[in-house]
Write a protein that holds these residues in place. Structure first.
Motif, PDB file in Angstrom:
ATOM      1  N   ASP A   1      -3.735  -4.565  -6.445  1.00 36.42           N
ATOM      2  CA  ASP A   1      -3.024  -5.803  -6.777  1.00 36.42           C
ATOM      3  C   ASP A   1      -1.549  -5.686  -6.386  1.00 36.42           C
ATOM      4  N   ALA A   2      -0.757  -6.687  -6.764  1.00 40.45           N
ATOM      5  CA  ALA A   2       0.659  -6.699  -6.391  1.00 40.45           C
ATOM      6  C   ALA A   2       1.425  -5.534  -7.006  1.00 40.45           C
ATOM      7  N   ALA A   3       1.137  -5.242  -8.275  1.00 39.27           N
ATOM      8  CA  ALA A   3       1.845  -4.164  -8.960  1.00 39.27           C
ATOM      9  C   ALA A   3       1.593  -2.823  -8.283  1.00 39.27           C
ATOM     10  N   GLU A   4       0.348  -2.555  -7.967  1.00 38.28           N
ATOM     11  CA  GLU A   4       0.046  -1.277  -7.331  1.00 38.28           C
ATOM     12  C   GLU A   4       0.594  -1.227  -5.906  1.00 38.28           C
ATOM     13  N   THR A   5       0.610  -2.366  -5.227  1.00 38.20           N
ATOM     14  CA  THR A   5       1.189  -2.403  -3.886  1.00 38.20           C
ATOM     15  C   THR A   5       2.651  -1.981  -3.923  1.00 38.20           C
ATOM     16  N   ALA A   6       3.384  -2.499  -4.897  1.00 34.33           N
ATOM     17  CA  ALA A   6       4.797  -2.134  -5.041  1.00 34.33           C
ATOM     18  C   ALA A   6       4.942  -0.629  -5.303  1.00 34.33           C
ATOM     19  N   GLN A   7       4.053  -0.091  -6.141  1.00 35.96           N
ATOM     20  CA  GLN A   7       4.095   1.330  -6.450  1.00 35.96           C
ATOM     21  C   GLN A   7       3.827   2.173  -5.198  1.00 35.96           C
ATOM     22  N   VAL A   8       2.835   1.742  -4.425  1.00 35.84           N
ATOM     23  CA  VAL A   8       2.456   2.475  -3.217  1.00 35.84           C
ATOM     24  C   VAL A   8       3.574   2.444  -2.179  1.00 35.84           C
ATOM     25  N   ILE A   9       4.201   1.288  -2.000  1.00 31.64           N
ATOM     26  CA  ILE A   9       5.284   1.165  -1.022  1.00 31.64           C
ATOM     27  C   ILE A   9       6.453   2.077  -1.397  1.00 31.64           C
TER      28      ILE A   9
ATOM     29  N   VAL B   1       1.139   7.327   6.764  1.00 30.89           N
ATOM     30  CA  VAL B   1       0.442   6.614   5.684  1.00 30.89           C
ATOM     31  C   VAL B   1      -0.049   5.269   6.213  1.00 30.89           C
ATOM     32  N   TYR B   2      -1.266   4.902   5.856  1.00 36.30           N
ATOM     33  CA  TYR B   2      -1.823   3.597   6.199  1.00 36.30           C
ATOM     34  C   TYR B   2      -2.068   2.845   4.900  1.00 36.30           C
ATOM     35  N   ILE B   3      -1.400   1.708   4.722  1.00 36.48           N
ATOM     36  CA  ILE B   3      -1.528   0.904   3.511  1.00 36.48           C
ATOM     37  C   ILE B   3      -2.194  -0.408   3.873  1.00 36.48           C
ATOM     38  N   ARG B   4      -3.323  -0.685   3.282  1.00 33.72           N
ATOM     39  CA  ARG B   4      -4.137  -1.861   3.628  1.00 33.72           C
ATOM     40  C   ARG B   4      -4.031  -2.930   2.548  1.00 33.72           C
ATOM     41  N   MET B   5      -3.628  -4.114   2.946  1.00 31.94           N
ATOM     42  CA  MET B   5      -3.516  -5.239   2.014  1.00 31.94           C
ATOM     43  C   MET B   5      -4.272  -6.445   2.549  1.00 31.94           C
ATOM     44  N   GLY B   6      -4.789  -7.267   1.643  1.00 30.67           N
ATOM     45  CA  GLY B   6      -5.485  -8.476   2.045  1.00 30.67           C
ATOM     46  C   GLY B   6      -4.541  -9.660   2.110  1.00 30.67           C
ATOM     47  N   ARG B   7      -5.125 -10.833   2.257  1.00 29.34           N
ATOM     48  CA  ARG B   7      -4.343 -12.062   2.327  1.00 29.34           C
ATOM     49  C   ARG B   7      -4.417 -12.835   1.013  1.00 29.34           C
ATOM     50  N   ALA B   8      -5.586 -12.845   0.390  1.00 27.78           N
ATOM     51  CA  ALA B   8      -5.822 -13.681  -0.789  1.00 27.78           C
ATOM     52  C   ALA B   8      -5.087 -13.166  -2.024  1.00 27.78           C
ATOM     53  N   LYS B   9      -4.761 -14.083  -2.901  1.00 22.84           N
ATOM     54  CA  LYS B   9      -4.175 -13.699  -4.176  1.00 22.84           C
ATOM     55  C   LYS B   9      -5.236 -12.998  -5.027  1.00 22.84           C
ATOM     56  N   VAL B  10      -4.806 -12.033  -5.824  1.00 22.70           N
ATOM     57  CA  VAL B  10      -5.728 -11.317  -6.698  1.00 22.70           C
ATOM     58  C   VAL B  10      -5.136 -11.232  -8.101  1.00 22.70           C
ATOM     59  N   GLU B  11      -6.000 -11.056  -9.076  1.00 21.66           N
ATOM     60  CA  GLU B  11      -5.549 -10.890 -10.447  1.00 21.66           C
ATOM     61  C   GLU B  11      -4.903  -9.517 -10.612  1.00 21.66           C
ATOM     62  N   ASP B  12      -3.960  -9.421 -11.530  1.00 19.22           N
ATOM     63  CA  ASP B  12      -3.325  -8.139 -11.822  1.00 19.22           C
ATOM     64  C   ASP B  12      -4.263  -7.294 -12.680  1.00 19.22           C
TER      65      ASP B  12
END
Length: 210
Positions: free
Chosen positions: A39-47, A57-68
């Protein structure tokens, strides 16, 4: 390398834009760390983690909104998973958008008296071998879920650990040996079986097979 618009949820853009093979391609590269945030929170942590990491490092993200689903206060650690729900009958391991689908599947299973453990396996490489073995020993069955082909992705990474260290029945929810197709994101996911209902069905089959 931080990429977006991966998977089927690109929707109407269709097969030419729906990358379903990248996890397999990247995890095969030596020394490459592969992460699929939930989700968004974990994406911020990973970045934040990747910015200070010395190495590819390869970080994969989707397009659609997801629940936290991940706590904003959590800290990402490569090679470590997060248990989002405890259970004793079967374990559902997921990454990316499928993590929220896995949690919904666990709720469906609970209504039928099946206790499902849900693990967010965002770190695909390195992968949390200890958590996989623990889940195999304690629940006796594992379902993996990914918005990616079942060839070489999360399911394959988990199976490589299971077959070597603690063989148990497994199922893999993801796309098969196919390309995507154009359509609304929710409808495309349904066509390929990337839904809570399909995850729950596969989990039930494993529980019955144990």
């Amino acid at each position: 390398v931080a990429v977006t618009h991966a998977g089927l949820t690109v929707g109407e853009d269709g097969a030419t834009h729906q990358m379903l093979e990248d996890i397999a391609l990247m995890r095969a590269l030596p020394n490459m760390t592969v992460v699929v945030p939930a989700d968004a929170a974990e994406t911020a942590q990973v970045i934040r983690w990747a910015a200070s990491y010395q190495g590819p490092v390869y970080i994969r993200m989707g397009r659609a909104k997801v629940e936290d689903v991940i706590s904003p206060d959590a800290e990402f650690v490569p090679g470590k998973s997060t248990t989002l729900a405890d259970g004793s009958d079967v374990t559902i391991m997921a990454c990316g958008i499928m993590t929220q689908q896995a949690l919904q599947a666990a709720k469906m299973l609970a209504e039928e008296g099946i206790s499902a453990r849900v693990i967010n396996m965002s770190s695909i490489k390195p992968i949390d071998e200890a958590a996989i073995v623990k889940a195999a020993e304690e629940t006796g069955a594992i379902v993996t879920c990914e918005e990616h082909t079942v060839m070489g992705g999360l399911g394959s990474a988990v199976a490589e650990v299971v077959v070597r260290q603690c063989p148990v029945p497994m199922a893999m929810v993801g796309t098969e040996d196919v390309f995507g197709q154009s359509g609304k994101a929710s409808e495309v996911l349904k066509v390929y079986g990337l839904t809570p209902e399909h995850i729950a069905l596969e989990a039930k089959k494993l529980v019955e097979a144990k």
